[in-house]
Design a protein around this motif. Sequence first.
Motif, PDB file in Angstrom:
ATOM      1  N   UNK A   3       0.767  -1.236   0.000  1.00  0.00           N
ATOM      2  CA  UNK A   3       0.000   0.000   0.000  1.00  0.00           C
ATOM      3  C   UNK A   3       0.804   1.295   0.000  1.00  0.00           C
ATOM      4  N   UNK A   4       2.108   1.254   0.185  1.00  0.00           N
ATOM      5  CA  UNK A   4       2.864   2.505   0.162  1.00  0.00           C
ATOM      6  C   UNK A   4       3.080   3.029  -1.265  1.00  0.00           C
ATOM      7  N   UNK A   5       2.746   2.205  -2.245  1.00  0.00           N
ATOM      8  CA  UNK A   5       2.881   2.606  -3.644  1.00  0.00           C
ATOM      9  C   UNK A   5       1.515   2.989  -4.207  1.00  0.00           C
ATOM     10  N   UNK A   6       1.496   3.846  -5.210  1.00  0.00           N
ATOM     11  CA  UNK A   6       0.213   4.253  -5.790  1.00  0.00           C
ATOM     12  C   UNK A   6      -0.486   3.097  -6.510  1.00  0.00           C
ATOM     13  N   UNK A   7      -1.804   3.064  -6.416  1.00  0.00           N
ATOM     14  CA  UNK A   7      -2.574   2.024  -7.117  1.00  0.00           C
ATOM     15  C   UNK A   7      -2.384   2.131  -8.624  1.00  0.00           C
ATOM     16  N   UNK A   8      -2.003   3.308  -9.096  1.00  0.00           N
ATOM     17  CA  UNK A   8      -1.789   3.516 -10.533  1.00  0.00           C
ATOM     18  C   UNK A   8      -0.721   2.580 -11.095  1.00  0.00           C
ATOM     19  N   UNK A  37      -2.897  -6.508   8.154  1.00  0.00           N
ATOM     20  CA  UNK A  37      -1.585  -6.866   8.715  1.00  0.00           C
ATOM     21  C   UNK A  37      -0.695  -7.496   7.639  1.00  0.00           C
ATOM     22  N   UNK A  38       0.603  -7.290   7.789  1.00  0.00           N
ATOM     23  CA  UNK A  38       1.563  -7.792   6.806  1.00  0.00           C
ATOM     24  C   UNK A  38       1.464  -9.303   6.624  1.00  0.00           C
ATOM     25  N   UNK A  39       1.223 -10.035   7.702  1.00  0.00           N
ATOM     26  CA  UNK A  39       1.158 -11.491   7.569  1.00  0.00           C
ATOM     27  C   UNK A  39      -0.039 -11.909   6.712  1.00  0.00           C
ATOM     28  N   UNK A  40      -1.112 -11.147   6.735  1.00  0.00           N
ATOM     29  CA  UNK A  40      -2.278 -11.449   5.903  1.00  0.00           C
ATOM     30  C   UNK A  40      -1.946 -11.158   4.438  1.00  0.00           C
ATOM     31  N   UNK A  41      -1.310 -10.026   4.181  1.00  0.00           N
ATOM     32  CA  UNK A  41      -0.904  -9.674   2.819  1.00  0.00           C
ATOM     33  C   UNK A  41       0.040 -10.742   2.267  1.00  0.00           C
ATOM     34  N   UNK A  42       1.002 -11.167   3.078  1.00  0.00           N
ATOM     35  CA  UNK A  42       1.954 -12.199   2.644  1.00  0.00           C
ATOM     36  C   UNK A  42       1.242 -13.512   2.355  1.00  0.00           C
ATOM     37  N   UNK A  43       0.302 -13.893   3.200  1.00  0.00           N
ATOM     38  CA  UNK A  43      -0.408 -15.161   3.003  1.00  0.00           C
ATOM     39  C   UNK A  43      -1.234 -15.140   1.718  1.00  0.00           C
ATOM     40  N   UNK A  44      -1.894 -14.036   1.433  1.00  0.00           N
ATOM     41  CA  UNK A  44      -2.663 -13.927   0.188  1.00  0.00           C
ATOM     42  C   UNK A  44      -1.725 -13.995  -1.011  1.00  0.00           C
ATOM     43  N   UNK A  45      -0.594 -13.309  -0.936  1.00  0.00           N
ATOM     44  CA  UNK A  45       0.379 -13.362  -2.036  1.00  0.00           C
ATOM     45  C   UNK A  45       0.850 -14.799  -2.267  1.00  0.00           C
ATOM     46  N   UNK A  46       1.136 -15.509  -1.195  1.00  0.00           N
ATOM     47  CA  UNK A  46       1.559 -16.917  -1.319  1.00  0.00           C
ATOM     48  C   UNK A  46       0.459 -17.765  -1.944  1.00  0.00           C
ATOM     49  N   UNK A  47      -0.769 -17.642  -1.432  1.00  0.00           N
ATOM     50  CA  UNK A  47      -1.878 -18.459  -1.925  1.00  0.00           C
ATOM     51  C   UNK A  47      -2.166 -18.202  -3.403  1.00  0.00           C
ATOM     52  N   UNK A  48      -1.999 -16.939  -3.829  1.00  0.00           N
ATOM     53  CA  UNK A  48      -2.267 -16.585  -5.222  1.00  0.00           C
ATOM     54  C   UNK A  48      -1.017 -16.684  -6.089  1.00  0.00           C
ATOM     55  N   UNK A  49       0.081 -17.144  -5.490  1.00  0.00           N
ATOM     56  CA  UNK A  49       1.359 -17.299  -6.202  1.00  0.00           C
ATOM     57  C   UNK A  49       1.791 -15.993  -6.872  1.00  0.00           C
ATOM     58  N   UNK A  50       1.751 -14.932  -6.082  1.00  0.00           N
ATOM     59  CA  UNK A  50       2.131 -13.602  -6.550  1.00  0.00           C
ATOM     60  C   UNK A  50       3.424 -13.150  -5.887  1.00  0.00           C
ATOM     61  N   UNK A  51       4.166 -12.335  -6.601  1.00  0.00           N
ATOM     62  CA  UNK A  51       5.287 -11.625  -6.000  1.00  0.00           C
ATOM     63  C   UNK A  51       4.698 -10.442  -5.230  1.00  0.00           C
ATOM     64  N   UNK A  52       5.281 -10.116  -4.104  1.00  0.00           N
ATOM     65  CA  UNK A  52       4.845  -8.972  -3.315  1.00  0.00           C
ATOM     66  C   UNK A  52       5.864  -7.857  -3.479  1.00  0.00           C
ATOM     67  N   UNK A  53       5.404  -6.706  -3.925  1.00  0.00           N
ATOM     68  CA  UNK A  53       6.266  -5.537  -4.116  1.00  0.00           C
ATOM     69  C   UNK A  53       6.076  -4.635  -2.903  1.00  0.00           C
ATOM     70  N   UNK A  54       7.162  -4.353  -2.182  1.00  0.00           N
ATOM     71  CA  UNK A  54       7.065  -3.561  -0.956  1.00  0.00           C
ATOM     72  C   UNK A  54       8.318  -2.740  -0.723  1.00  0.00           C
TER      73      UNK A  54
END
Length: 108
Positions: A3-8, A37-54
Motif C-alpha cells: 500500500x505505500x505505492x500508488x494504485x496507478x 496486517x503484513x502477515x495477511x498480505x503475505x499469506x494472500x500473495x503466497x496463496x495466489x502465487x504472486x510476487x509482493x512488491x514492498x
Amino acid sequence: MDEMFPTAVARLLRAGRDDLDEHDAVHVREVGLGGSPDNVVAEVARLERRALVTENVADFAHERDMVLVCIRKRDLPPGGAQAAGLAALLDRWSRDNARPYLGQHWPT
C-alpha cells in the motif's frame, strides 16, 4: 503491490502499452487488503502465487517461501512520475526474472 505505492502502478502494469508488457498486477487496496496486517498480505500473495512488491523489507524479512520484490521509494522518480517509473522498473525486472526464485529481489 503493497500500500505505500500508488494504485496507478498496478493499473499501468495491467494495461500494458508500447513500452510495457501486460502483467497480472493488483494493489492491496484493489483487493480489499488495504490496512491489513503484513502477515495477511503475505499469506494472500503466497496463496495466489504472486510476487509482493514492498518498501517495508523489515516487515517481511522473515518470509522465506515467497517472492519479495524490494523497492526503495527514494530510488524512484518523485511526485507524479513515481507510478510510471515503478511500473517500468517492475516490467524490466519481470522480463529478466520470468521464473523468480523465492526470497528477496532488489531490482535497479
